[in-house]
Design a protein around this motif. Structure first.
Motif: not given
Length: 380
Positions: A231-253
């Motif tokens: 995983i590119p280093e630039e994205f690692r800090p931004l992943m937080g505790n998301r270990i499989y997938g991400c729902d953020d764009c749905q959760l904020i909708c």
């Protein structure tokens, strides 16, 4: 002499049969996706598909359903809700010692369940026709399922590129049944995103590069599921505790305040995957990983990438000697894993000294949690 087939009545019957099989919405459309081809080609040309080489390999076939099943005249598009009760979105995301798994993957793998239901629907239709060729698809072939769902009236394409329904938000699976009957088709619904850009501004990694366009190479779902290497280093800090997938764009909708909970028992969360402790997950052997994820969509990434993702989350967790010890214990098992462990250990030893990227990520996380607690259905 047999009566001619009443296609209008059959279309209505199909929708009722589909709902009886557990689909919340059934729509019918033709096979013409030519309007989607320019956007698909532009997306591929920009390499937004990343390592998903099959996207480019199949090319425009994705927009031509009749090439998958010669003679296809219509596509029956269906959706099935998957949002579980007590999903624990906010409580898991705001606790960095827990692992967050995208809610669609908490239960049993949806592919087989939907495909079996679609097959039953096809068999039911065939029982009322002289002859019928059909083929079900659930993420199993080069097919533009979202444009098909949009044309079939299931919803509109949101700015996060997912299908949105005014009555049901976006927490649902899609499936298709290709058939060779000239059924009457449904009309698309109008788009209702308006000026809202919440999904774009909330995405932790800026993966929604413009409205309706996702650069998969930046998407946490891609990084944790599709990407096979580091995983590119630039994205690692931004992943937080998301270990499989991400729902953020749905959760904020805002439209997901109208989401409906699933009544499918197979989509109920498995206890071991629902708000699990990261340190405990990182200690799993491959044998335990395979046992817990049997029949789950998670299994396909394998034990190594599972550990890779958790290592990143441990690096993002607050300073904890238990995190450090867990990371050190798995050093030397595999070069790919070591790269992420070394990064995580360095992060732990820095005692989470805040940099600009991390501050941005933390603020987004807090805003997302507040939105979840305010906007989603209470039981979710």
């Amino acid at each position: 002499m047999s009566q001619p087939l009443d296609l209008n009545q059959l279309a209505q019957d199909i929708k009722q049969w589909g709902k009886a099989l557990g689909f919340q919405h059934v729509g019918i459309t033709d096979t013409d996706l030519s309007a989607s081809e320019p956007a698909l080609q532009a997306w591929l040309d920009k390499q937004y598909h990343g390592e998903m080489e099959w996207m480019a390999r199949h090319g425009m076939m994705r927009a031509r359903p009749h090439e998958l099943l010669p003679g296809t005249l219509r596509v029956i598009s269906v959706r099935m809700n998957y949002l579980p009760a007590k999903a624990g979105f906010a409580s898991t995301l705001k606790n960095p010692s827990l692992g967050y798994v995208s809610r669609y993957a908490l239960g049993r793998d949806y592919h087989k369940l939907l495909r079996n239901r679609l097959k039953k629907l096809g068999e039911t239709i065939r029982g009322h026709c002289t002859s019928l060729n059909f083929r079900p698809f659930v993420d199993s072939a080069p097919l533009l399922e979202r444009p098909l769902a949009e044309k079939a009236g299931l919803g509109w394409t949101g700015k996060h590129s997912l299908i949105l329904s005014r009555d049901a938000g976006s927490f649902f699976f899609l499936g298709e049944l290709l058939i060779d009957l000239p059924l009457p088709i449904d009309r698309p619904v109008k788009e209702e995103c308006g000026r809202c850009v919440a999904c774009i501004t909330t995405c932790p990694t800026g993966a929604i590069v413009e409205p309706y366009v996702v650069d998969a190479r930046r998407c946490i779902s891609y990084l944790t599921i599709e990407l096979e290497g580091a995983i590119p280093e630039e994205f690692r800090p931004l992943m937080g505790n998301r270990i499989y997938g991400c729902d953020d764009c749905q959760l904020i909708c805002p439209w997901n305040r109208f989401s409906h909970l699933t009544d499918e028992a197979d989509f109920s969360p498995r206890q071991a995957l629902h708000a699990p402790q990261l340190v405990e997950l990182f200690a799993w052997s491959e044998e335990k990983f395979l046992k817990v994820t049997e029949g789950s969509a998670i299994r396909r990434i394998g034990h190594l990438r599972w550990l890779r993702n958790i290592a990143v989350a441990l690096g993002n967790a607050p300073w904890d000697p238990d995190c450090l010890a867990a990371l050190q214990q798995r050093q030397g098992e595999h070069p790919l894993l070591d790269e992420h462990i070394d990064w995580a250990i360095a992060r732990q030893l820095e005692k989470r000294s805040a940099d600009a990227v991390e501050v941005r990520s933390a603020k987004q996380q807090q805003r997302l949690v507040r939105a979840i607690e305010k906007g989603l259905p209470r039981d979710a």
